[in-house]
Motif scaffolding. Sequence first.
Motif, PDB file in Angstrom:
ATOM      1  N   ASN A 146     -50.020  50.628  -7.937  1.00 57.13           N
ATOM      2  CA  ASN A 146     -49.132  50.575  -6.773  1.00 57.13           C
ATOM      3  C   ASN A 146     -49.836  51.200  -5.578  1.00 57.13           C
ATOM      4  O   ASN A 146     -50.864  51.875  -5.712  1.00 57.13           O
ATOM      5  N   GLN A 206     -46.996  53.706   2.485  1.00 57.24           N
ATOM      6  CA  GLN A 206     -46.178  52.558   2.870  1.00 57.24           C
ATOM      7  C   GLN A 206     -46.228  52.390   4.381  1.00 57.24           C
ATOM      8  O   GLN A 206     -45.768  53.256   5.124  1.00 57.24           O
ATOM      9  N   GLU A 232     -44.059  46.778   5.424  1.00 53.23           N
ATOM     10  CA  GLU A 232     -44.067  47.008   3.973  1.00 53.23           C
ATOM     11  C   GLU A 232     -42.736  47.610   3.529  1.00 53.23           C
ATOM     12  O   GLU A 232     -42.243  48.569   4.131  1.00 53.23           O
ATOM     13  N   SER A 233     -42.181  47.056   2.454  1.00 51.93           N
ATOM     14  CA  SER A 233     -40.900  47.543   1.945  1.00 51.93           C
ATOM     15  C   SER A 233     -40.972  47.929   0.475  1.00 51.93           C
ATOM     16  O   SER A 233     -39.970  48.301  -0.116  1.00 51.93           O
ATOM     17  N   SER A 234     -42.150  47.850  -0.123  1.00 50.44           N
ATOM     18  CA  SER A 234     -42.314  48.169  -1.532  1.00 50.44           C
ATOM     19  C   SER A 234     -43.706  48.705  -1.767  1.00 50.44           C
ATOM     20  O   SER A 234     -44.669  48.279  -1.121  1.00 50.44           O
ATOM     21  N   THR A 271     -45.118  48.339  -4.693  1.00 55.43           N
ATOM     22  CA  THR A 271     -45.703  47.527  -5.756  1.00 55.43           C
ATOM     23  C   THR A 271     -46.010  46.092  -5.327  1.00 55.43           C
ATOM     24  O   THR A 271     -46.548  45.321  -6.106  1.00 55.43           O
ATOM     25  N   THR A 328     -41.161  56.918  -1.523  1.00 57.50           N
ATOM     26  CA  THR A 328     -39.816  56.771  -2.075  1.00 57.50           C
ATOM     27  C   THR A 328     -39.198  58.122  -2.408  1.00 57.50           C
ATOM     28  O   THR A 328     -37.986  58.201  -2.617  1.00 57.50           O
ATOM     29  N   SER A 339     -39.008  54.135 -12.167  1.00 54.57           N
ATOM     30  CA  SER A 339     -37.674  54.173 -11.574  1.00 54.57           C
ATOM     31  C   SER A 339     -36.999  55.473 -11.980  1.00 54.57           C
ATOM     32  O   SER A 339     -37.473  56.189 -12.873  1.00 54.57           O
ATOM     33  N   THR A 360     -34.169  53.900  -1.299  1.00 53.91           N
ATOM     34  CA  THR A 360     -34.836  52.610  -1.178  1.00 53.91           C
ATOM     35  C   THR A 360     -35.400  52.456   0.213  1.00 53.91           C
ATOM     36  O   THR A 360     -34.675  52.604   1.197  1.00 53.91           O
TER      37      THR A 360
END
Length: 861
Positions: A235, A239, A294-296, A298, A655, A748, A808
């Motif tokens: 990952n 971000q 970018e929102s993730s 991964t 996160t 998670s 999130t």
Amino acid sequence: MVVFTYMKSYTAGLVIALLALTLGVALAQSNNGAVISSSPEVANLQGVGINLYQWTFWDASADYLQNILQNPGFEPSTSGRVVIVPSGATSTAFCDQNNWYPMPSGFYTGATFEDVYVTGTVSNAVAATRGSGTITGYSPTGCASSTPRFTYTASFTIKVGDYIRFHMAGNMGNVGYSTYAPVGWWNSDSRITLVNDKEPSSSGVQTLDLALNGSAHAISQYQDTQPGSYAGGPNNWIQVTGSWTVSCWIKAVNAASPSVTLSFGRIGLPAYFQQSYTPTANWTKYSSTFNGSESSLTANVATLQFQVVANGASGDIRVDDCFVGPTNASVPSWSPDMAKTLKALNPGFIRDNQGAQGDSYANFVADDTGRGVAGFSGSSFSWLYNVDQFFRLNAAVGSTPWIVIPVVLTDAEYQALGAYLAKEQALYGFSRILIEWGNEMWNGGSCGGVCYSYQGDQYSAVAKRDFNSILTGAGASSGNYLKWVAGGQYGAYSPSTGQITTVQTVANTATYIDGAPYYLFCLDTQTAVANDMSLLFGDENLQESYMDQVTSALASDGQQFAVYEGGPSTWWGSASNSERNRTIAGAGSAASDAELALNLWTSGTPIVNLWNLAQTDFVCNGASCPNFPIGNTCGGTPPNPMSADMWGVVHDLPTGLLRPRGLALQLLNNYFITSRTGSFYPTSSSTYTGVTVGAWHDSHNLWNVAIVNSNANPQNIVVQFPSANGLPAGTVKQINYTSSIADVNETSALVTIGNGSKVVAGPNANQVTIPVPAYGLVVAQGGGSSGGASSTPTPTAAPKPTATPTPTPVPAPTPSATPSATPSPTPKATPPATPKASPTRTPRPVPWRRWPFRSSNSNAG
């Protein structure tokens, strides 16, 4: 006979009465449960602290800083050394004992050195100096066995056994990976050099010079990478979202048709930013913003690349003080993710252990424009944040700063550092600044090229002298807030006070002597999770008895124990990686770290720091891993590779996903300790086995209690307080898991902080009954966290996750084709949009992890 019968009856009645009284006392005692002492053990408890190790361009710590570039001002590299002089020294030359950390020939030439020596041992050890001199020559292989040779000038002759300490700044490339300077940038172009110039606001000494000849000349920097792969790892760690800024100071020197292109993006994807500029003869800051989308972490996993490309027919282009990062930061210099995560953890202390042992005073305090990389192990360098940035972070978080200072400074530099710290204390108002001279100076794997003697009395004598120089520079009364933490060593298997008391004999002016109570160094394959939990909680380094030995020994001289690092350290043993990680990074590890803290506070230890904020894993290869069996109980060879999810308490910063150990820190610091003015109260007695209890109380007259249950079954714990006022009530906060105690938070939030059962009043007026799950950690608050009292306590055997979702990231708008702000001067046409990988080899990771090396006189931290 009548008299005899009467006496017999009287005696029988007395026996019955005494039996009834004894039984009543026994029953009353059995109902006392865990009895909270009426006297505090630690006043003004500040909470569990955390370590910040050095920033890296890979792993979770890549997101520490607002400016993601290292060495943005292209400044020289600083290398520090301590040489323990072997036999054969003359009035003009001396050799080194080893050749572990060579630098390029001549690198140290011109350095000012100080000759320090120690006479006596144990309590009679005293450090002094013969004076200072100048290194006139350095050959990395000039002595026997290819050890370094130094020539020097001084008004004295260096003696065998002396410590020669010095530092030097110079320019070199990333050895083995990038031919040309500066360190931190990947430069394989001989026409890109460094010159004595700087932009007008810079405090540095040099700038990048790109000599033009009609061809393109490029220099790059890589971030958020996986060592050995431009494609990245599992990952991303940074971000790129929201408003980001890209800027550099640029000017042209006698240049024909000059242009500079700045680009930034992930390799193999369309560039996030790419802009060309036409520089003038005057220094100009070219700055533009773009919106990252970018929102993730991964999706689109790949290395970030920032590149400067210069074009022109002739002349030169100079570049200085570049910036790439979030436009805004709540704590300047630190990434918004970093500040948010630390504020959520609310640590009582933050320890700066970023590897500054070999730094100079000037580089240690310089701002980003004037600071270069620093190192103490040959050609391995690190990009370090400065002292003021670290203090600013502590002030924003509300924590007490603990700094690890260089060990290669002269007396004058230590005095200058003292004066600087006095100004910083006046600026930020810290009641204490903790100062540690080097890190693990007993451990060759940690002190590297700046080791003195590994013996605690010898290095502590030097540290004592240098701390006195700091106090001299800081001025009168500075000892009220500058507190020396002398570096000790926490022995293990079987525990002994060892190096801690050796250090104590010399460091009698230190407020604290530190150690690192790591636990569970070895885990062999088990047949059930319950067995893993038994070994985790049963490890002898978690037990209070040895902690009591340490604190009692130090209390004899009016000193206190301080924990500089702690946590699971499980790299040895035959357990599979999945078994290992479900044990040391699973839900149960929250309770084991909490037990460590509660037992340390119970022993009277006021400062407890865990290792480490951000580190994804520790990897070694089977039998090549550092051998660390636990007696005859654990000794199997680890798998190949062995990958342990330690020591970071946070999985990633964007996160804010906390591992269970981080959740324990958050729960204790935010729910158990609800102000910085309360005190910790231990239990004076307890009828429970495998249960650890501690209480907290402040001027609001409310009692909070934290409980760890290391048993395989849930428990109803009766806690008795010194008074009946302000007792815990309502619903407890606890560590919850989704499926089992083996749940981990690697992908998670399966483990969370949430509600548990309700506190029950009684049985007596000054007692409450608190349900605690198996292998659980709960906190009950005075006045209650929510709801009313329950009539029957029901511990939660299989906790359910909290209702609060994992944060999130909010997707940012898609970046526009052009920057949102137009730079001045106006840019030229935008070149192709896809960044290219540099032709140089993959960037080499700077050594940064906590390597489990041990000195020959012990085997623990």
